[in-house]
Design a protein around this motif. Structure first.
Motif, PDB file in Angstrom:
ATOM      1  N   GLY A 199     -25.499   6.369 -21.412  1.00 33.72           N
ATOM      2  CA  GLY A 199     -25.373   6.340 -22.856  1.00 33.72           C
ATOM      3  C   GLY A 199     -25.988   5.085 -23.456  1.00 33.72           C
ATOM      4  N   HIS A 200     -26.495   5.209 -24.694  1.00 35.94           N
ATOM      5  CA  HIS A 200     -27.105   4.081 -25.382  1.00 35.94           C
ATOM      6  C   HIS A 200     -26.551   3.947 -26.795  1.00 35.94           C
ATOM      7  CE1 HIS A 200     -29.969   4.813 -22.137  1.00 35.94           C
ATOM      8  NE2 HIS A 200     -30.474   3.615 -22.347  1.00 35.94           N
ATOM      9  N   ALA A 201     -26.487   2.711 -27.253  1.00 33.38           N
ATOM     10  CA  ALA A 201     -26.139   2.400 -28.641  1.00 33.38           C
ATOM     11  C   ALA A 201     -27.116   1.339 -29.122  1.00 33.38           C
ATOM     12  CB  ALA A 201     -24.702   1.900 -28.746  1.00 33.38           C
ATOM     13  N   HIS A 202     -27.715   1.592 -30.289  1.00 31.60           N
ATOM     14  CA  HIS A 202     -28.707   0.660 -30.849  1.00 31.60           C
ATOM     15  C   HIS A 202     -29.833   0.394 -29.848  1.00 31.60           C
ATOM     16  CE1 HIS A 202     -25.652   0.155 -33.892  1.00 31.60           C
ATOM     17  NE2 HIS A 202     -24.817  -0.339 -32.993  1.00 31.60           N
ATOM     18  N   GLY A 203     -30.186   1.408 -29.075  1.00 36.98           N
ATOM     19  CA  GLY A 203     -31.297   1.298 -28.153  1.00 36.98           C
ATOM     20  C   GLY A 203     -31.002   0.639 -26.831  1.00 36.98           C
ATOM     21  N   GLU A 204     -29.767   0.189 -26.636  1.00 36.46           N
ATOM     22  CA  GLU A 204     -29.398  -0.501 -25.399  1.00 36.46           C
ATOM     23  C   GLU A 204     -28.342   0.305 -24.646  1.00 36.46           C
ATOM     24  OE1 GLU A 204     -30.666  -3.282 -24.118  1.00 36.46           O
ATOM     25  OE2 GLU A 204     -32.113  -3.356 -25.780  1.00 36.46           O
ATOM     26  N   PRO A 205     -28.356   0.252 -23.296  1.00 30.80           N
ATOM     27  CA  PRO A 205     -27.328   0.956 -22.530  1.00 30.80           C
ATOM     28  C   PRO A 205     -25.929   0.454 -22.867  1.00 30.80           C
ATOM     29  CG  PRO A 205     -29.143   0.295 -21.105  1.00 30.80           C
ATOM     30  CD  PRO A 205     -29.371  -0.380 -22.429  1.00 30.80           C
ATOM     31  N   VAL A 206     -24.969   1.374 -22.966  1.00 29.42           N
ATOM     32  CA  VAL A 206     -23.587   0.980 -23.211  1.00 29.42           C
ATOM     33  C   VAL A 206     -22.979   0.453 -21.917  1.00 29.42           C
ATOM     34  CG1 VAL A 206     -23.296   2.634 -25.098  1.00 29.42           C
ATOM     35  CG2 VAL A 206     -22.727   3.321 -22.765  1.00 29.42           C
ATOM     36  N   SER A 207     -21.884  -0.270 -22.041  1.00 31.45           N
ATOM     37  CA  SER A 207     -21.304  -0.944 -20.876  1.00 31.45           C
ATOM     38  C   SER A 207     -20.433  -0.031 -20.016  1.00 31.45           C
ATOM     39  CB  SER A 207     -20.476  -2.156 -21.325  1.00 31.45           C
ATOM     40  OG  SER A 207     -19.429  -1.746 -22.194  1.00 31.45           O
ATOM     41  N   THR A 208     -20.042   1.123 -20.547  1.00 27.83           N
ATOM     42  CA  THR A 208     -19.145   2.032 -19.827  1.00 27.83           C
ATOM     43  C   THR A 208     -19.794   3.400 -19.711  1.00 27.83           C
ATOM     44  OG1 THR A 208     -17.200   0.879 -20.672  1.00 27.83           O
ATOM     45  CG2 THR A 208     -16.863   3.095 -19.803  1.00 27.83           C
ATOM     46  N   TRP A 209     -19.832   3.951 -18.485  1.00 27.12           N
ATOM     47  CA  TRP A 209     -20.458   5.271 -18.335  1.00 27.12           C
ATOM     48  C   TRP A 209     -19.520   6.389 -18.762  1.00 27.12           C
ATOM     49  CZ3 TRP A 209     -19.795   9.767 -15.351  1.00 27.12           C
ATOM     50  CH2 TRP A 209     -20.854  10.677 -15.455  1.00 27.12           C
ATOM     51  N   SER A 210     -18.233   6.282 -18.436  1.00 24.30           N
ATOM     52  CA  SER A 210     -17.311   7.361 -18.779  1.00 24.30           C
ATOM     53  C   SER A 210     -15.983   6.796 -19.253  1.00 24.30           C
ATOM     54  CB  SER A 210     -17.078   8.285 -17.580  1.00 24.30           C
ATOM     55  OG  SER A 210     -16.416   7.597 -16.538  1.00 24.30           O
ATOM     56  N   LEU A 211     -15.219   7.653 -19.907  1.00 29.64           N
ATOM     57  CA  LEU A 211     -13.880   7.295 -20.353  1.00 29.64           C
ATOM     58  C   LEU A 211     -12.903   7.396 -19.179  1.00 29.64           C
ATOM     59  CD1 LEU A 211     -13.943   9.188 -23.764  1.00 29.64           C
ATOM     60  CD2 LEU A 211     -14.280   6.734 -23.379  1.00 29.64           C
ATOM     61  N   MET A 212     -11.624   7.131 -19.458  1.00 30.84           N
ATOM     62  CA  MET A 212     -10.625   7.089 -18.391  1.00 30.84           C
ATOM     63  C   MET A 212     -10.342   8.469 -17.797  1.00 30.84           C
ATOM     64  SD  MET A 212      -9.496   6.945 -21.693  1.00 30.84           S
ATOM     65  CE  MET A 212      -9.279   5.198 -21.967  1.00 30.84           C
ATOM     66  N   ARG A 213     -10.026   8.485 -16.493  1.00 35.90           N
ATOM     67  CA  ARG A 213      -9.820   9.742 -15.777  1.00 35.90           C
ATOM     68  C   ARG A 213      -8.648  10.535 -16.356  1.00 35.90           C
ATOM     69  NH1 ARG A 213      -9.035  10.812  -9.194  1.00 35.90           N
ATOM     70  NH2 ARG A 213      -9.132  13.090  -9.386  1.00 35.90           N
ATOM     71  N   SER A 214      -7.688   9.871 -16.948  1.00 39.88           N
ATOM     72  CA  SER A 214      -6.529  10.562 -17.512  1.00 39.88           C
ATOM     73  C   SER A 214      -6.927  11.583 -18.567  1.00 39.88           C
ATOM     74  CB  SER A 214      -5.556   9.548 -18.120  1.00 39.88           C
ATOM     75  OG  SER A 214      -6.186   8.815 -19.164  1.00 39.88           O
ATOM     76  N   ASN A 215      -8.103  11.419 -19.181  1.00 41.93           N
ATOM     77  CA  ASN A 215      -8.559  12.334 -20.225  1.00 41.93           C
ATOM     78  C   ASN A 215      -9.641  13.308 -19.738  1.00 41.93           C
ATOM     79  OD1 ASN A 215      -7.817  11.913 -23.452  1.00 41.93           O
ATOM     80  ND2 ASN A 215      -7.153  10.239 -22.137  1.00 41.93           N
ATOM     81  N   ASP A 216      -9.785  13.460 -18.429  1.00 45.36           N
ATOM     82  CA  ASP A 216     -10.819  14.359 -17.916  1.00 45.36           C
ATOM     83  C   ASP A 216     -10.730  15.784 -18.463  1.00 45.36           C
ATOM     84  OD1 ASP A 216     -12.266  12.516 -16.503  1.00 45.36           O
ATOM     85  OD2 ASP A 216     -11.617  13.170 -14.518  1.00 45.36           O
ATOM     86  N   PRO A 217      -9.547  16.396 -18.584  1.00 48.31           N
ATOM     87  CA  PRO A 217      -9.516  17.777 -19.104  1.00 48.31           C
ATOM     88  C   PRO A 217      -9.972  17.886 -20.552  1.00 48.31           C
ATOM     89  CG  PRO A 217      -7.492  17.253 -17.909  1.00 48.31           C
ATOM     90  CD  PRO A 217      -8.217  15.963 -18.112  1.00 48.31           C
ATOM     91  N   ALA A 218      -9.953  16.759 -21.287  1.00 51.24           N
ATOM     92  CA  ALA A 218     -10.407  16.750 -22.676  1.00 51.24           C
ATOM     93  C   ALA A 218     -11.880  16.402 -22.796  1.00 51.24           C
ATOM     94  CB  ALA A 218      -9.576  15.759 -23.494  1.00 51.24           C
ATOM     95  N   GLY A 219     -12.497  15.925 -21.678  1.00 53.52           N
ATOM     96  CA  GLY A 219     -13.926  15.655 -21.724  1.00 53.52           C
ATOM     97  C   GLY A 219     -14.323  14.232 -21.463  1.00 53.52           C
ATOM     98  N   ALA A 220     -13.688  13.555 -20.512  1.00 54.57           N
ATOM     99  CA  ALA A 220     -13.959  12.142 -20.285  1.00 54.57           C
ATOM    100  C   ALA A 220     -15.192  11.888 -19.433  1.00 54.57           C
ATOM    101  CB  ALA A 220     -12.743  11.466 -19.638  1.00 54.57           C
ATOM    102  N   SER A 221     -15.485  12.757 -18.460  1.00 54.87           N
ATOM    103  CA  SER A 221     -16.545  12.385 -17.523  1.00 54.87           C
ATOM    104  C   SER A 221     -17.343  13.544 -16.933  1.00 54.87           C
ATOM    105  CB  SER A 221     -15.951  11.565 -16.370  1.00 54.87           C
ATOM    106  OG  SER A 221     -14.902  12.265 -15.729  1.00 54.87           O
ATOM    107  N   LEU A 222     -17.101  14.767 -17.330  1.00 53.53           N
ATOM    108  CA  LEU A 222     -17.841  15.898 -16.778  1.00 53.53           C
ATOM    109  C   LEU A 222     -19.309  15.814 -17.207  1.00 53.53           C
ATOM    110  CD1 LEU A 222     -17.661  18.515 -15.113  1.00 53.53           C
ATOM    111  CD2 LEU A 222     -17.105  19.719 -17.238  1.00 53.53           C
TER     112      LEU A 222
END
Length: 439
Positions: A199-222
């Protein structure tokens, strides 16, 4: 076979360049035919080009996958849509009983943005569900649609308990494997084995690739390729072929609740948003994670599906200027015209709307000015506080209690709705229900 869309690559290259898109894949399916195009880079630090087989995060589009896992259980006769989630999860201590149907349709009525990192273990979802007894009840269950991430975390835990598997293993055993998907990852550990977008913001890579595993069923890292997401979509177009019996697959597309007036006519099914376009119903879901965005749209009557995956920049112009027109031509449908502030401006009673409305993650301070205009200051709270500073926008009345942002973003004037009887509104609906601090 390939669809005959000879300008797709050139159009995607041009629009992505014009709108500062870091990387994107756009794909269409009609019957047995598919057309895809890719542009940009996966990571500006490496310059690795995007290909049609690259993996992108799909964000909340994963909710349609969670819903499909739940409807598999319904199709097997092991779960009833109108039984309470508490009947499966006695440890769930929400303020009110809530049914499986209500969770699928986002009508549970409780605070839905609960982003707590409970670790990377297989018990991450279970731990988050155990914390939900502390969330406030915003409206009676079944009364008002309000987008609810935590509701899908609960559904993911229902799948875990009934399948006897961690959520990500259930995904692989009951969807990824049966569909024959080869470019799908359920975690960063799997995604690193592929050419995967950052992921990128303002043309630069963001520091986190995915959200926390606890929210995987809602769409954290698939994450997956556009082709794998199209395979999932085409299975739904075929009434669940290969993954779900036809009756529950069709039930997912049946309206359960009409959405508040947020600028366009829409309802929600069992995991899908249902948009009313001229010529037919468009079924779909959008998603976003840090610096990435995804759009999936299906037209069941025409057997057509569309996917857009991006990893930086504003995807809305690509949806409006490319995905939507091509989907319309392929499926014989046309999107409602975009809403815009009326001219001349419509009058309104400032006192009905002015006030502070809040959820656990956002505060909306609505004020009037001496010229009779309405303004809203949006402040991220809690887990979202670090994602941005407060911003102020002008609101213009569209109709009744629905307002739009006076300035368009990506060519779109987003809409909000004030809800409540009497002289003063009790809620500000922004897709989420935000409660007025006091009347």
């Amino acid at each position: 076979m390939s669809l005959d869309l000879p300008d797709l690559q050139d159009d995607l290259d041009a629009l992505a360049g014009a709108h500062g898109i870091t990387g994107a894949v756009l794909a269409f399916a009609a019957g047995d035919e598919v057309a895809m195009a890719a542009t940009g880079v996966l990571n500006t630090r490496t310059g690795q080009p995007v290909t049609t087989g690259s993996l992108f995060q799909i964000g909340s589009v994963a909710k349609a996958w969670t819903a499909t896992l739940v409807l598999q259980l319904v199709g097997e006769g092991r779960l009833d849509l109108d039984q309470s989630a508490q009947s499966v999860l006695p440890e769930l201590t929400l303020p009110e009983p809530v049914t499986i149907r209500q969770l699928l349709a986002h009508t549970g009525g409780f605070e839905g943005d609960v982003f707590v990192d409970t670790g990377r273990g297989d018990d991450a979802i279970q731990k988050l569900v155990a914390l939900l007894g502390k969330v406030p009840q915003l409206s009676p269950p079944g009364a008002i649609w309000s987008y609810n991430n935590a509701g899908y975390v609960i559904l993911g835990r229902v799948v875990e308990v009934m399948r006897g598997l961690p959520y990500n293993q259930a995904l692989r055993a009951h969807l990824i494997g049966p569909l024959g998907l080869t470019h799908t990852a359920t975690s960063a550990d799997e995604a690193i084995l592929y050419g995967t977008a950052v992921g990128h913001a303002h043309g630069e890579p963001v520091s986190t690739w995915s959200l926390m595993r606890s929210n995987d069923p809602a769409g954290a890292s698939l994450a997956m390729s556009a082709g794998d997401l199209l395979t999932f979509a085409r299975a739904h177009l075929a009434d669940g072929a290969g993954m779900l019996p036809a009756p529950p697959a069709r039930m997912m597309r049946e309206p359960q609740v009409v959405l508040p007036d947020l600028g366009r006519p829409a309802s929600w099914g069992l995991g899908w948003e249902l948009q009313e376009w001229a010529g037919g119903t468009v079924v779909g879901h959008d998603g976003s994670t840090p610096g990435q965005a995804a759009t999936l749209k299906l037209v069941p009557e025409a057997g057509v599906a569309a996917v857009l995956l991006t990893n930086g920049g504003d995807p809305d112009p690509l949806v409006a200027e490319l995905l939507t027109p091509v989907l319309g031509r392929l499926a014989g449908v046309s999107a409602p015209p975009p809403v815009a502030p009326p001219a001349p401006p419509l009058p309104f009673d400032v006192d009905r709307y002015a006030g502070r409305y809040a959820s656990d993650v956002t505060a909306w301070e609505v004020t009037g000015d001496p010229e009779g205009r309405l303004w809203v200051t949006v402040t991220p709270l809690g887990a979202m506080a670090e994602l941005g500073e407060p911003q102020t926008f002008e609101l213009a009345r569209l109709r009744a209690d629905t307002f739009v942002f006076a300035q368009a973003r990506g060519g779109v004037h987003a809409a909000v709705a004030f809800i409540g009887e009497g002289e003063r509104a009790g809620y500000l609906h922004t897709g989420r229900l935000n409660v007025r601090d006091s009347l």
